[in-house]
Write an enzyme that holds these catalytic residues in place. Structure first.
Site, PDB file in Angstrom:
ATOM      1  N   THR A  93       0.874  -1.183   0.000  1.00 18.17           N
ATOM      2  CA  THR A  93       0.000   0.000   0.000  1.00 18.17           C
ATOM      3  C   THR A  93       0.901   1.220   0.000  1.00 18.17           C
ATOM      4  OG1 THR A  93      -1.644  -1.174   1.324  1.00 18.17           O
ATOM      5  CG2 THR A  93      -1.821   1.226   1.242  1.00 18.17           C
ATOM      6  N   LYS A 168      -7.779   1.621  -3.076  1.00 15.62           N
ATOM      7  CA  LYS A 168      -7.425   1.175  -1.717  1.00 15.62           C
ATOM      8  C   LYS A 168      -7.565   2.334  -0.709  1.00 15.62           C
ATOM      9  CE  LYS A 168      -5.067  -0.987   1.606  1.00 15.62           C
ATOM     10  NZ  LYS A 168      -5.455  -2.164   2.313  1.00 15.62           N
ATOM     11  N   LYS A 243      -1.575   5.187   8.534  1.00 13.33           N
ATOM     12  CA  LYS A 243      -0.789   5.239   7.289  1.00 13.33           C
ATOM     13  C   LYS A 243      -1.710   5.465   6.085  1.00 13.33           C
ATOM     14  CE  LYS A 243       1.784   2.357   4.087  1.00 13.33           C
ATOM     15  NZ  LYS A 243       2.237   1.057   3.678  1.00 13.33           N
TER      16      LYS A 243
END
Ligand code: NAD
Length: 293
Positions: A93, A168, A243
């Site tokens: 990611t 995402k 994050k």
């Protein structure tokens, strides 16, 4: 049987590589951590001492690394070593800008490339039930799909370069915001003398329903499998949620999108982490609202 180089064999990469081995592929792995490499060896991955050793003869390269800077560094080395036409997949990611840079580098080297981040956590990685969100050309996606199907149960081609990372972080921004909303509602309910079960029974079947309440309820009781029943052991660690929220805010800034609730969610998770909760499940943020005066 495909010859695969798997770079980054940590909590996610390790079990993903193991599933590729189980499906009959020849997987050579490389990781900077000796311990991690040893653990991967035990699941049938051939351990390489240096990156170039893992790349020798590889038809496909998969990277599963912490951040964009790691991916760009590793891809630079990978693309120097592999022949034209090699497929390079990144499942980390990372920020959309780095993902797009990685695709451009691969294009310059004559390689096929895909950003293919995942959701489903370490449990999904072990069970081979991850969801992959992919960005890249139709040709790259078609070449990668049979391998992604070994590691996941749902594979979505979201669009061109960077579209997987975009999907995402948009999804996880919804998740961060909705979890905070659900936590606030449960704390308000407590103050009003409402039982957790009563609020769950109503909200989970009416307009308040969402994954954060129906599947991942942040209080113990109503959903026995949620981390709230296990002292908020992750699950999905608050540090990883932070994050992803920060990545969403970088993307909002660079694209000019207005995401005020995403920004607020990022700040609240930053505070939650600062209070020492980074390793706890992200649903434990309910305690911060309970304690707030
Ligand atoms: P991790 O820290 O367990 O694994 C990353 C591995 O990369 C480490 O073993 C590290 O030694 C290795 N590494 C770093 N730089 C390297 C380099 N230059 N060459 C070779 N190896 C290198 O992290 P993780 O939990 O496996 O997560 C990996 C990615 O997946 C992250 O981007 C994370 O955000 C994402 N992700 C994690 C989860 C989760 O639940 N853990 C869920 C979805 C997505």
């Amino acid at each position: 049987m495909t010859r695969i180089a798997f770079i980054g064999l940590g909590n996610m990469g390790g079990p993903m590589a193991a599933n590729l081995v189980k499906a009959g592929h020849a997987v050579t792995g490389f990781d900077l951590s000796h311990d991690v490499l040893k653990a991967a060896e035990a699941s049938g991955v051939r351990a390489a001492n240096v990156l170039t050793e893992a790349l020798a003869d590889a038809e496909v390269v998969v990277t599963m690394l912490p951040k964009g800077q790691h991916v760009l560094t590793v891809w630079t080395d990978v693309l120097r070593s592999v022949p034209k036409g090699t497929l390079v997949i990144d499942s980390s990611t990372i920020d959309v800008d780095s993902a797009c840079k990685a695709h451009a580098m691969a294009g310059d080297a004559g390689c096929l490339s895909l950003d293919a981040p995942v959701s489903g956590g370490t449990g999904g990685a072990a069970a081979g039930t991850l969801t992959f969100m992919a960005g890249g050309s139709t040709e790259s996606f078609a070449a990668a799909k049979p391998l992604l199907e070994v590691m996941g149960k749902k594979i979505v081609h979201c669009g061109d370069a960077g579209a997987g990372q975009a999907a995402k972080i948009c999804n996880n921004m919804v998740l961060g915001i909705s979890m905070i909303g659900v936590c606030e509602a449960f704390v308000l309910g407590e103050k009003l003398g409402l039982s957790h079960q009563a609020l769950f029974d109503v909200a989970s079947t009416s307009s308040g329903q969402c994954w954060s309440i129906n599947t991942y309820c942040p209080v113990p009781g109503p959903v026995p499998t949620s981390p709230a029943n296990n002292d908020y052991k992750p699950g999905f660690a608050a540090a990883l949620m932070l994050k992803d929220l920060r990545l969403s805010q970088e993307a909002a800034l660079s694209s000019g999108a207005s995401t005020p609730l995403g920004a607020e969610a990022a700040q609240l998770y930053a505070l939650f982490e600062k209070l020492g909760n980074g390793d706890r499940d992200f649903s434990a943020i309910i305690e911060m609202f309970r304690e707030a005066k």
